[in-house]
Design a protein around this motif. Structure first.
Motif, PDB file in Angstrom:
ATOM      1  N   TRP A  81       0.806  -1.451  -0.095  1.00 38.20           N
ATOM      2  CA  TRP A  81       0.032  -0.072  -0.088  1.00 38.20           C
ATOM      3  C   TRP A  81       0.740   1.141   0.087  1.00 38.20           C
ATOM      4  CZ3 TRP A  81      -5.474   0.340   0.945  1.00 38.20           C
ATOM      5  CH2 TRP A  81      -5.940   1.736   1.188  1.00 38.20           C
ATOM      6  N   LYS A  82       2.005   1.322   0.803  1.00 38.29           N
ATOM      7  CA  LYS A  82       2.792   2.230   1.000  1.00 38.29           C
ATOM      8  C   LYS A  82       3.750   2.655  -0.492  1.00 38.29           C
ATOM      9  CE  LYS A  82       6.885   1.781   2.921  1.00 38.29           C
ATOM     10  NZ  LYS A  82       8.139   1.675   3.930  1.00 38.29           N
ATOM     11  N   ILE A  83       3.801   1.728  -1.033  1.00 40.57           N
ATOM     12  CA  ILE A  83       4.650   1.810  -2.411  1.00 40.57           C
ATOM     13  C   ILE A  83       3.807   2.646  -3.297  1.00 40.57           C
ATOM     14  CG2 ILE A  83       5.601   0.583  -4.275  1.00 40.57           C
ATOM     15  CD1 ILE A  83       6.690  -1.604  -2.302  1.00 40.57           C
ATOM     16  N   VAL A  84       2.463   2.006  -3.524  1.00 41.54           N
ATOM     17  CA  VAL A  84       1.701   2.742  -4.388  1.00 41.54           C
ATOM     18  C   VAL A  84       1.166   3.951  -4.102  1.00 41.54           C
ATOM     19  CG1 VAL A  84      -0.765   2.153  -5.491  1.00 41.54           C
ATOM     20  CG2 VAL A  84       0.490   0.179  -4.962  1.00 41.54           C
ATOM     21  N   GLU A  85       0.958   4.162  -2.874  1.00 40.36           N
ATOM     22  CA  GLU A  85       0.518   5.626  -2.451  1.00 40.36           C
ATOM     23  C   GLU A  85       1.826   6.741  -2.829  1.00 40.36           C
ATOM     24  OE1 GLU A  85      -1.466   7.444   1.516  1.00 40.36           O
ATOM     25  OE2 GLU A  85       0.080   6.508   1.650  1.00 40.36           O
ATOM     26  N   TYR A  86       3.047   6.191  -2.525  1.00 40.92           N
ATOM     27  CA  TYR A  86       4.368   7.049  -2.778  1.00 40.92           C
ATOM     28  C   TYR A  86       4.324   7.200  -4.170  1.00 40.92           C
ATOM     29  CZ  TYR A  86       8.885   8.939  -2.656  1.00 40.92           C
ATOM     30  OH  TYR A  86       9.917   9.777  -2.935  1.00 40.92           O
ATOM     31  N   ILE A  87       4.202   6.345  -5.087  1.00 40.14           N
ATOM     32  CA  ILE A  87       4.353   6.099  -6.480  1.00 40.14           C
ATOM     33  C   ILE A  87       3.229   7.420  -7.057  1.00 40.14           C
ATOM     34  CG2 ILE A  87       3.897   5.284  -8.602  1.00 40.14           C
ATOM     35  CD1 ILE A  87       4.719   2.851  -7.398  1.00 40.14           C
ATOM     36  N   GLU A  88       1.945   7.319  -6.550  1.00 33.74           N
ATOM     37  CA  GLU A  88       0.955   8.434  -6.765  1.00 33.74           C
ATOM     38  C   GLU A  88       1.182   9.731  -6.126  1.00 33.74           C
ATOM     39  OE1 GLU A  88      -3.697   8.515  -7.424  1.00 33.74           O
ATOM     40  OE2 GLU A  88      -2.980   7.229  -5.648  1.00 33.74           O
ATOM     41  N   LYS A  89       1.368   9.915  -4.806  1.00 34.15           N
ATOM     42  CA  LYS A  89       1.383  10.942  -4.299  1.00 34.15           C
ATOM     43  C   LYS A  89       2.505  11.491  -3.671  1.00 34.15           C
ATOM     44  CE  LYS A  89      -3.244   9.882  -2.554  1.00 34.15           C
ATOM     45  NZ  LYS A  89      -4.167   9.815  -1.437  1.00 34.15           N
ATOM     46  N   SER A 134     -10.096   1.614  -3.027  1.00 34.55           N
ATOM     47  CA  SER A 134     -10.522   2.694  -1.832  1.00 34.55           C
ATOM     48  C   SER A 134     -10.444   3.763  -2.650  1.00 34.55           C
ATOM     49  CB  SER A 134      -9.574   2.350  -0.470  1.00 34.55           C
ATOM     50  OG  SER A 134      -9.912   1.108   0.071  1.00 34.55           O
ATOM     51  N   VAL A 135      -9.407   4.067  -3.257  1.00 38.20           N
ATOM     52  CA  VAL A 135      -9.069   5.478  -3.908  1.00 38.20           C
ATOM     53  C   VAL A 135      -9.499   5.638  -5.241  1.00 38.20           C
ATOM     54  CG1 VAL A 135      -7.035   6.827  -4.435  1.00 38.20           C
ATOM     55  CG2 VAL A 135      -6.969   5.444  -2.553  1.00 38.20           C
ATOM     56  N   TRP A 136      -9.088   4.681  -6.361  1.00 43.97           N
ATOM     57  CA  TRP A 136      -9.194   4.937  -7.782  1.00 43.97           C
ATOM     58  C   TRP A 136     -10.741   4.598  -8.012  1.00 43.97           C
ATOM     59  CZ3 TRP A 136      -4.179   2.014  -9.180  1.00 43.97           C
ATOM     60  CH2 TRP A 136      -3.219   2.854  -8.513  1.00 43.97           C
ATOM     61  N   LEU A 147     -16.428   5.986  -9.820  1.00 45.59           N
ATOM     62  CA  LEU A 147     -17.829   5.541  -9.665  1.00 45.59           C
ATOM     63  C   LEU A 147     -18.520   6.580  -8.704  1.00 45.59           C
ATOM     64  CD1 LEU A 147     -17.619   1.691  -9.474  1.00 45.59           C
ATOM     65  CD2 LEU A 147     -17.865   3.251 -11.508  1.00 45.59           C
ATOM     66  N   ARG A 148     -17.750   7.534  -7.971  1.00 49.76           N
ATOM     67  CA  ARG A 148     -18.247   8.627  -7.251  1.00 49.76           C
ATOM     68  C   ARG A 148     -19.378   8.294  -6.151  1.00 49.76           C
ATOM     69  NH1 ARG A 148     -17.394  13.764  -8.880  1.00 49.76           N
ATOM     70  NH2 ARG A 148     -19.297  14.413  -8.010  1.00 49.76           N
ATOM     71  N   TYR A 149     -18.850   7.097  -5.549  1.00 52.62           N
ATOM     72  CA  TYR A 149     -19.962   6.825  -4.414  1.00 52.62           C
ATOM     73  C   TYR A 149     -19.110   7.149  -3.211  1.00 52.62           C
ATOM     74  CZ  TYR A 149     -16.992   2.449  -4.446  1.00 52.62           C
ATOM     75  OH  TYR A 149     -16.030   1.807  -4.332  1.00 52.62           O
ATOM     76  N   ASP A 150     -19.838   7.545  -2.194  1.00 49.79           N
ATOM     77  CA  ASP A 150     -19.016   7.737  -0.652  1.00 49.79           C
ATOM     78  C   ASP A 150     -19.141   6.822   0.377  1.00 49.79           C
ATOM     79  OD1 ASP A 150     -18.239   9.414   1.107  1.00 49.79           O
ATOM     80  OD2 ASP A 150     -20.013  10.527   1.535  1.00 49.79           O
ATOM     81  N   ASP A 151     -18.215   5.664  -0.024  1.00 48.11           N
ATOM     82  CA  ASP A 151     -17.966   4.718   1.194  1.00 48.11           C
ATOM     83  C   ASP A 151     -17.178   5.250   2.028  1.00 48.11           C
ATOM     84  OD1 ASP A 151     -17.015   2.702   2.254  1.00 48.11           O
ATOM     85  OD2 ASP A 151     -16.077   1.485   0.720  1.00 48.11           O
ATOM     86  N   SER A 152     -17.568   6.001   3.086  1.00 47.70           N
ATOM     87  CA  SER A 152     -16.856   7.089   3.795  1.00 47.70           C
ATOM     88  C   SER A 152     -15.500   6.532   4.474  1.00 47.70           C
ATOM     89  CB  SER A 152     -17.817   7.321   5.264  1.00 47.70           C
ATOM     90  OG  SER A 152     -19.219   7.825   4.727  1.00 47.70           O
ATOM     91  N   ALA A 199      -2.759  -8.155  -1.621  1.00 49.78           N
ATOM     92  CA  ALA A 199      -3.946  -7.289  -1.062  1.00 49.78           C
ATOM     93  C   ALA A 199      -3.636  -5.666  -1.040  1.00 49.78           C
ATOM     94  CB  ALA A 199      -4.272  -7.657   0.369  1.00 49.78           C
ATOM     95  N   GLY A 200      -2.559  -5.265  -0.785  1.00 46.58           N
ATOM     96  CA  GLY A 200      -2.225  -3.905  -0.566  1.00 46.58           C
ATOM     97  C   GLY A 200      -2.632  -3.205  -1.883  1.00 46.58           C
ATOM     98  N   PRO A 201      -2.150  -3.065  -3.001  1.00 42.36           N
ATOM     99  CA  PRO A 201      -2.529  -2.620  -4.066  1.00 42.36           C
ATOM    100  C   PRO A 201      -3.961  -2.855  -4.662  1.00 42.36           C
ATOM    101  CG  PRO A 201      -0.336  -3.613  -4.570  1.00 42.36           C
ATOM    102  CD  PRO A 201      -0.978  -4.137  -3.326  1.00 42.36           C
ATOM    103  N   VAL A 202      -4.562  -3.920  -4.326  1.00 40.21           N
ATOM    104  CA  VAL A 202      -5.964  -4.261  -4.858  1.00 40.21           C
ATOM    105  C   VAL A 202      -6.656  -3.302  -3.804  1.00 40.21           C
ATOM    106  CG1 VAL A 202      -7.840  -5.798  -4.565  1.00 40.21           C
ATOM    107  CG2 VAL A 202      -5.619  -6.441  -5.716  1.00 40.21           C
ATOM    108  N   CYS A 203      -6.542  -3.351  -2.547  1.00 32.50           N
ATOM    109  CA  CYS A 203      -7.325  -2.512  -2.009  1.00 32.50           C
ATOM    110  C   CYS A 203      -7.202  -0.835  -2.045  1.00 32.50           C
ATOM    111  CB  CYS A 203      -7.229  -2.892  -0.174  1.00 32.50           C
ATOM    112  SG  CYS A 203      -7.902  -4.359   0.095  1.00 32.50           S
ATOM    113  N   TYR A 204      -6.154  -0.665  -2.299  1.00 32.95           N
ATOM    114  CA  TYR A 204      -5.723   0.947  -2.422  1.00 32.95           C
ATOM    115  C   TYR A 204      -6.510   1.144  -3.693  1.00 32.95           C
ATOM    116  CZ  TYR A 204      -3.116   5.097  -3.628  1.00 32.95           C
ATOM    117  OH  TYR A 204      -3.006   6.417  -3.666  1.00 32.95           O
ATOM    118  N   ALA A 205      -6.619   0.520  -4.820  1.00 33.24           N
ATOM    119  CA  ALA A 205      -7.147   0.606  -6.287  1.00 33.24           C
ATOM    120  C   ALA A 205      -8.817   0.898  -5.911  1.00 33.24           C
ATOM    121  CB  ALA A 205      -7.114  -0.298  -7.119  1.00 33.24           C
TER     122      ALA A 205
END
Length: 447
Positions: free
Chosen positions: A293-301, A347-349, A354-359, A339-345
């Motif tokens: 998750w940290k790796i994907v987040e760092y690549i993007e942000k 939760s974020v992308w 799809l613009r739903y608000d899964d808080s 699981a890290g990249p799948v759940c990041y994608a």
């Protein structure tokens, strides 16, 4: 007749009535002993296993209170912290009583109608009738049934508590309580029975060691339906909605991590070798999920957030849940890394697309993580760890997921309609703007 003979005759005269009384007492005791119900076995106490399952029950309960309550509470805005934590408390109270009244019976009871047994348990144990100090569930004959009930109750508690993350900051509290009671009986109990209680999915070879489908996919799908049905929060996508206290989230995530050891390793049902590997797999997958998750987040942000890292930990924990007692440590690490990249994608992308608000990403982490973990269980399960892994395949896992997704989605939607036309579902715009802490609970954190 000799004196010795007289003594023997006298002794026999005293002994025979005594033996008759003892035999009659034994017969009466046997007659008084209640017959075992279809799901039960006579308890053959395993002291070590009982001690471990008692410890595990406390650990899993810790996951909801205070673990999940703080994890979610730290991620909402300051005006909704108390309301969010109070949701977890309400779920605990409602589900505990619902489980006692009928939930356990529906999930784990043996239905006298053979045609219904694959789909639902019985009503034989309403209010735990028929359960005693001498009974065990036949699934774990060495564990007192009261303890088995308590352990399974903690799973029943945390599942709808996870759903609350999807509609945080906008649902009425009365609606939450009604939704939780109905959902526990009509959605959770049947799916639990299908997989663990002698139902058709378990018989079809679906492997779910500690709740990938029963807990995480079930709650994630329900959360997604709730988020879409209630609509987005006021200002969502227009103004920043930031976690008010990541430190609370850190404390909650740490309690979840520790509690998850009871969740997964406790599901071994004994203090044995399987418990040991499930414990290790849990820790390894959590670490792997946090890393990717940290790796994907760092690549993007180009930055790594604390909340992001903690979300990765939970993603790894969710994904290893169905596999913990079926895969070896190498498989656990691979599952966590995926699981890290799948759940990041998710939760974020995907949520942004799809613009739903899964808080608080109930579906993004628990739904997506449970899905990928359940499917990968079919890939990495090995008989070197668990003999039940023989015949494991992705097809059977996909079948279990399909049934879970469809039933959870439809059942949740029906219950939402019931709540909408009884208690109402969503707070008013004024209450939402003011914050649910003051609007619903008359309390607020000091500024």
């Amino acid at each position: 007749m000799s004196r010795t003979t007289n003594r023997l005759v006298g002794a026999a005269g005293l002994l025979l009535p005594t033996l008759c009384l003892m035999a009659a007492g034994a017969a009466n005791a046997q007659d008084a002993a209640p017959a075992l119900l279809g799901h039960q076995a006579a308890l053959e106490l395993d002291s070590a296993g009982t001690s471990w399952l008692g410890t595990s029950t406390a650990l899993v309960l810790l996951m909801t209170l205070p673990g999940l309550a703080l994890f979610y509470g730290g991620m909402v805005r300051k005006k909704n912290v108390i309301a969010t934590i109070t949701q977890s408390v309400g779920v605990f109270a409602v589900v505990s009583l619902v489980w006692f009244i009928a939930g356990y019976s529906l999930a784990f009871g043996a239905n006298g109608n053979a045609g219904l047994q694959p789909y639902i348990g019985s009503l034989d144990m309403l209010f735990l009738n028929g359960v005693s100090l001498q009974t065990a569930n036949a699934l774990l004959p060495g564990i007192p049934e009261f303890l088995f009930i308590s352990f399974q109750m903690t799973f029943a508690i945390i599942t709808p508590a996870l759903v609350t993350g999807a509609f945080a900051e906008r649902m009425k509290y009365s609606a939450l309580l009604l939704f939780t009671a109905l959902w526990s009986l009509l959605v959770y109990a049947p799916i639990c029975h299908w997989v663990w209680g002698g139902g058709f999915l378990g018989s079809a070879g679906v492997l779910d060691f500690a709740g990938g489908a029963v807990v995480h996919v079930n709650s994630g799908v329900a959360g997604l339906v709730c988020a879409i049905f209630l609509g987005r929060r006021k200002g969502y996508g227009i103004e920043p909605i930031l976690a008010h206290n990541p430190v609370l989230t850190m404390i909650g995530a740490s309690l979840l991590l520790v509690g998850w050891i009871g969740f997964n390793a406790g599901s071994a049902g004994a203090a044995n070798d399987l418990m040991g590997v499930a414990l290790l797999n849990t820790i390894l997958a959590a670490a792997a999920g946090a890393l990717t998750w940290k790796i994907v987040e760092y690549i993007e942000k180009k930055k790594v957030s604390l909340v992001g890292m903690l979300s990765g930990v939970v993603a790894g924990l969710v994904a290893i849940t169905p596999a913990a007692g079926f895969v070896d440590p190498k498989g656990a690490v691979i599952i966590g890394l995926i699981a890290g990249p799948v759940c990041y994608a998710s939760s974020v992308w995907i949520k942004k697309l799809l613009r739903y608000d899964d808080s608080l990403d109930a579906f993004g982490i628990h739904g997506a993580g449970g899905l990928i973990g359940a499917l990968l269980t079919g890939v990495f399960a090995t008989t070197a760890i668990n003999s039940l892994s023989e015949g494991a395949n992705v097809g059977a896992q996909a079948l279990g997921l399909l049934w879970t997704i469809v039933y959870s989605a439809v059942g949740t939607l029906i219950i939402l309609f019931i709540c909408k036309f009884t208690t109402g579902l969503r707070v008013s715009e004024a209450e939402e703007a003011a914050g649910l802490d003051t609007s619903l609970h008359g309390e607020a954190l000091e500024h």
